[in-house]
Design a protein around this motif. Sequence first.
Motif, PDB file in Angstrom:
ATOM      1  N   SER A  85      16.131  19.480  19.562  1.00 38.76           N
ATOM      2  CA  SER A  85      15.946  19.233  18.138  1.00 38.76           C
ATOM      3  C   SER A  85      14.759  20.035  17.634  1.00 38.76           C
ATOM      4  O   SER A  85      14.015  20.641  18.413  1.00 38.76           O
ATOM      5  N   SER A  86      14.565  20.025  16.327  1.00 40.73           N
ATOM      6  CA  SER A  86      13.318  20.531  15.758  1.00 40.73           C
ATOM      7  C   SER A  86      12.351  19.364  15.635  1.00 40.73           C
ATOM      8  O   SER A  86      12.764  18.214  15.478  1.00 40.73           O
ATOM      9  N   TYR A  87      11.071  19.654  15.706  1.00 42.63           N
ATOM     10  CA  TYR A  87      10.105  18.561  15.779  1.00 42.63           C
ATOM     11  C   TYR A  87       8.787  18.983  15.140  1.00 42.63           C
ATOM     12  O   TYR A  87       8.473  20.173  14.999  1.00 42.63           O
ATOM     13  N   ALA A  88       8.018  17.980  14.743  1.00 36.91           N
ATOM     14  CA  ALA A  88       6.726  18.210  14.117  1.00 36.91           C
ATOM     15  C   ALA A  88       5.870  16.964  14.321  1.00 36.91           C
ATOM     16  O   ALA A  88       6.341  15.939  14.826  1.00 36.91           O
ATOM     17  N   TYR A  89       4.611  17.075  13.930  1.00 37.02           N
ATOM     18  CA  TYR A  89       3.797  15.868  13.806  1.00 37.02           C
ATOM     19  C   TYR A  89       3.193  15.878  12.408  1.00 37.02           C
ATOM     20  O   TYR A  89       2.964  16.934  11.811  1.00 37.02           O
ATOM     21  N   ALA A  90       2.978  14.702  11.853  1.00 38.84           N
ATOM     22  CA  ALA A  90       2.549  14.596  10.463  1.00 38.84           C
ATOM     23  C   ALA A  90       1.354  13.669  10.327  1.00 38.84           C
ATOM     24  O   ALA A  90       1.219  12.682  11.057  1.00 38.84           O
ATOM     25  N   SER A  91       0.497  13.987   9.386  1.00 40.19           N
ATOM     26  CA  SER A  91      -0.641  13.148   9.035  1.00 40.19           C
ATOM     27  C   SER A  91      -0.396  12.510   7.671  1.00 40.19           C
ATOM     28  O   SER A  91       0.351  13.041   6.847  1.00 40.19           O
ATOM     29  N   SER A  92      -1.038  11.392   7.450  1.00 38.39           N
ATOM     30  CA  SER A  92      -0.885  10.677   6.183  1.00 38.39           C
ATOM     31  C   SER A  92      -1.955  11.117   5.188  1.00 38.39           C
ATOM     32  O   SER A  92      -3.107  11.344   5.563  1.00 38.39           O
ATOM     33  N   ILE A  93      -1.563  11.212   3.922  1.00 40.97           N
ATOM     34  CA  ILE A  93      -2.541  11.445   2.864  1.00 40.97           C
ATOM     35  C   ILE A  93      -2.843  10.160   2.100  1.00 40.97           C
ATOM     36  O   ILE A  93      -3.639  10.160   1.156  1.00 40.97           O
ATOM     37  N   SER A  94      -2.226   9.061   2.523  1.00 41.28           N
ATOM     38  CA  SER A  94      -2.435   7.782   1.849  1.00 41.28           C
ATOM     39  C   SER A  94      -3.773   7.185   2.239  1.00 41.28           C
ATOM     40  O   SER A  94      -4.391   7.563   3.239  1.00 41.28           O
ATOM     41  N   THR A  95      -4.196   6.213   1.461  1.00 40.57           N
ATOM     42  CA  THR A  95      -5.521   5.634   1.642  1.00 40.57           C
ATOM     43  C   THR A  95      -5.556   4.513   2.676  1.00 40.57           C
ATOM     44  O   THR A  95      -6.631   4.000   2.982  1.00 40.57           O
ATOM     45  N   SER A  96      -4.409   4.124   3.210  1.00 41.46           N
ATOM     46  CA  SER A  96      -4.375   2.997   4.146  1.00 41.46           C
ATOM     47  C   SER A  96      -3.394   3.290   5.270  1.00 41.46           C
ATOM     48  O   SER A  96      -2.715   4.314   5.272  1.00 41.46           O
ATOM     49  N   LYS A  97      -3.314   2.371   6.223  1.00 33.28           N
ATOM     50  CA  LYS A  97      -2.522   2.590   7.435  1.00 33.28           C
ATOM     51  C   LYS A  97      -1.560   1.426   7.703  1.00 33.28           C
ATOM     52  O   LYS A  97      -1.317   1.073   8.852  1.00 33.28           O
ATOM     53  N   ASP A  98      -1.022   0.852   6.652  1.00 34.92           N
ATOM     54  CA  ASP A  98      -0.141  -0.301   6.812  1.00 34.92           C
ATOM     55  C   ASP A  98       1.332   0.107   6.715  1.00 34.92           C
ATOM     56  O   ASP A  98       1.653   1.259   6.397  1.00 34.92           O
ATOM     57  N   THR A  99       2.202  -0.835   6.978  1.00 34.28           N
ATOM     58  CA  THR A  99       3.640  -0.579   7.031  1.00 34.28           C
ATOM     59  C   THR A  99       4.199  -0.100   5.699  1.00 34.28           C
ATOM     60  O   THR A  99       4.910   0.900   5.640  1.00 34.28           O
ATOM     61  N   THR A 101       2.697   1.257   3.162  1.00 33.98           N
ATOM     62  CA  THR A 101       2.157   2.579   2.822  1.00 33.98           C
ATOM     63  C   THR A 101       2.874   3.684   3.574  1.00 33.98           C
ATOM     64  O   THR A 101       3.265   4.703   2.995  1.00 33.98           O
ATOM     65  N   GLY A 102       3.061   3.501   4.885  1.00 34.78           N
ATOM     66  CA  GLY A 102       3.730   4.518   5.688  1.00 34.78           C
ATOM     67  C   GLY A 102       5.155   4.761   5.246  1.00 34.78           C
ATOM     68  O   GLY A 102       5.599   5.911   5.121  1.00 34.78           O
ATOM     69  N   HIS A 103       5.892   3.689   4.986  1.00 36.64           N
ATOM     70  CA  HIS A 103       7.290   3.832   4.549  1.00 36.64           C
ATOM     71  C   HIS A 103       7.382   4.516   3.191  1.00 36.64           C
ATOM     72  O   HIS A 103       8.233   5.374   2.976  1.00 36.64           O
ATOM     73  N   TRP A 104       6.526   4.105   2.248  1.00 33.62           N
ATOM     74  CA  TRP A 104       6.575   4.707   0.921  1.00 33.62           C
ATOM     75  C   TRP A 104       6.247   6.200   0.983  1.00 33.62           C
ATOM     76  O   TRP A 104       6.883   7.003   0.302  1.00 33.62           O
ATOM     77  N   GLU A 105       5.251   6.559   1.774  1.00 31.30           N
ATOM     78  CA  GLU A 105       4.902   7.980   1.864  1.00 31.30           C
ATOM     79  C   GLU A 105       6.054   8.785   2.461  1.00 31.30           C
ATOM     80  O   GLU A 105       6.329   9.910   2.038  1.00 31.30           O
ATOM     81  N   ILE A 106       6.750   8.210   3.424  1.00 37.19           N
ATOM     82  CA  ILE A 106       7.886   8.896   4.044  1.00 37.19           C
ATOM     83  C   ILE A 106       8.955   9.249   3.017  1.00 37.19           C
ATOM     84  O   ILE A 106       9.540  10.337   3.058  1.00 37.19           O
ATOM     85  N   VAL A 107       9.218   8.361   2.076  1.00 32.07           N
ATOM     86  CA  VAL A 107      10.277   8.602   1.095  1.00 32.07           C
ATOM     87  C   VAL A 107       9.745   9.223  -0.193  1.00 32.07           C
ATOM     88  O   VAL A 107      10.436   9.253  -1.210  1.00 32.07           O
ATOM     89  N   GLY A 108       8.502   9.742  -0.144  1.00 33.41           N
ATOM     90  CA  GLY A 108       8.006  10.552  -1.247  1.00 33.41           C
ATOM     91  C   GLY A 108       6.989   9.937  -2.168  1.00 33.41           C
ATOM     92  O   GLY A 108       6.639  10.538  -3.182  1.00 33.41           O
ATOM     93  N   LEU A 109       6.460   8.740  -1.823  1.00 38.10           N
ATOM     94  CA  LEU A 109       5.487   8.071  -2.682  1.00 38.10           C
ATOM     95  C   LEU A 109       4.229   7.707  -1.892  1.00 38.10           C
ATOM     96  O   LEU A 109       4.033   6.546  -1.520  1.00 38.10           O
ATOM     97  N   PRO A 110       3.359   8.659  -1.626  1.00 43.14           N
ATOM     98  CA  PRO A 110       2.108   8.316  -0.925  1.00 43.14           C
ATOM     99  C   PRO A 110       1.250   7.372  -1.763  1.00 43.14           C
ATOM    100  O   PRO A 110       1.309   7.395  -2.999  1.00 43.14           O
ATOM    101  N   ILE A 111       0.471   6.542  -1.092  1.00 37.05           N
ATOM    102  CA  ILE A 111      -0.425   5.609  -1.769  1.00 37.05           C
ATOM    103  C   ILE A 111      -1.776   6.294  -1.928  1.00 37.05           C
ATOM    104  O   ILE A 111      -2.562   6.385  -0.980  1.00 37.05           O
ATOM    105  N   LEU A 112      -2.048   6.768  -3.138  1.00 41.19           N
ATOM    106  CA  LEU A 112      -3.297   7.482  -3.401  1.00 41.19           C
ATOM    107  C   LEU A 112      -4.314   6.599  -4.112  1.00 41.19           C
ATOM    108  O   LEU A 112      -5.425   7.036  -4.394  1.00 41.19           O
ATOM    109  N   PHE A 113      -3.922   5.357  -4.404  1.00 37.75           N
ATOM    110  CA  PHE A 113      -4.849   4.384  -4.966  1.00 37.75           C
ATOM    111  C   PHE A 113      -5.302   3.430  -3.855  1.00 37.75           C
ATOM    112  O   PHE A 113      -4.822   3.506  -2.720  1.00 37.75           O
ATOM    113  N   LYS A 114      -6.209   2.541  -4.196  1.00 40.24           N
ATOM    114  CA  LYS A 114      -6.729   1.582  -3.224  1.00 40.24           C
ATOM    115  C   LYS A 114      -6.016   0.241  -3.374  1.00 40.24           C
ATOM    116  O   LYS A 114      -5.947  -0.317  -4.477  1.00 40.24           O
ATOM    117  N   TRP A 115      -5.465  -0.259  -2.255  1.00 45.11           N
ATOM    118  CA  TRP A 115      -4.971  -1.629  -2.256  1.00 45.11           C
ATOM    119  C   TRP A 115      -6.159  -2.579  -2.365  1.00 45.11           C
ATOM    120  O   TRP A 115      -7.285  -2.239  -1.999  1.00 45.11           O
TER     121      TRP A 115
END
Length: 411
Positions: A85-99, A101-115
Amino acid sequence: MKRVFILLLDSLGIGSSEDSDQFGDKGSDTLGNIAKFCFFKRKILNKKKIIKIPNLLKLGLSCASKFSTGKFPLGCDIKFNDVISSYAYASSISTSKDTLTGHWEIVGLPILFKWDYFKKKKNSIPKFILDEINSKFSFNGWLGNCRSSGTFILNEFGNEHIFTKKPIIYTSSDSVVQIACDEKSFGLRKLYNLGKITRLILDRNKYKISRVIIRPFIKDNLGNFLRTSNRFDFCIPPYGKTVLEKLIDEKNGKVIAIGKVSDIFSNVGITETIKISGLSNLLDVTIDSIKNNFLKNVIIFTNFVDFDSLWGHRRDVVGYANGLEYFDKRIPEILNVMRKDDLLIITSDHGCDPTWKGTDHTRENIPILLYKKNIKSIFLGHRKTFSDIGQTIASYFSLSNMLYGKNMLLI
């Protein structure tokens, strides 16, 4: 008709991200530290070899990990030419590390505000919030109201709850309010209503709390408190259009959410929800859904929560390793039912290193494994945001561009 299958191994991080020191997680490595543990404990674990995940290795997991950390996980070496397969590793630009946040960033909505967070160890949730909730139900009080892990708080307050019927309420390092009640004596319907009202009260008081998590449990004959599969998350709705919603709106497509995925998106951008729990059950349902859905453009999105909730947070290294081995054994079943133009994406949402201090998530890079029949096996680089996944899906379905992320493949 095109199809995308997102298999999200909740919490399978592959090395601490560049900003991990800001979260106290520098040195965390969920996959790498599990492999290291198994390598040095293999005699105790009665295994001749270390963790056995040959199919995940062929799909590029350890290669992505090597580029993320600089080395293969112990015992997970593979020749780059053997990867399919093709493969990569990715870093988050969101402000937190919760479930969420991670899911939303994956589908195109990073969390750039503070919870918002309830940070106090004791009396975490303000009294006026509890009073307002209590006025709707007349519970005559609460138990807990502190920061705790689910295991600890049930052992501390489980018996008292069953006797008094006072709900157990607690928080964690994430932006959450969690409510635990015995589903038999308290009742599921009442518990879900409690979660719904709590969500409304937090929103009305302008608290940006990402999730209100309902945690039903039972007490077994041995006196142990066991969480049931009837968990429900009352989440804030997405603040913009996800790639899931775009598929429905622009292509009249179908989005099947398996496990807790629909909760994470407040059922926005979801056309069918399959609530199921347990690693084997989630795999069974995912494979059946792949077999039976081919008349529309479709995304099948499964969250494999056990890696996070059962093994990551509970720091169960052996359980996590066994779960990965079981998942790996079933990968051929998935590949065998894929059609020519199907795209398989195996990824994660954050880390939860079971060898790390505490019981919280860890700020880590995630793997992105992209498999399609006859795909060219290449390293797709260090992706600067999880949203590259959403942008790639948008391109695959010929949808309008997402606001964040870059397409990884010309497909």
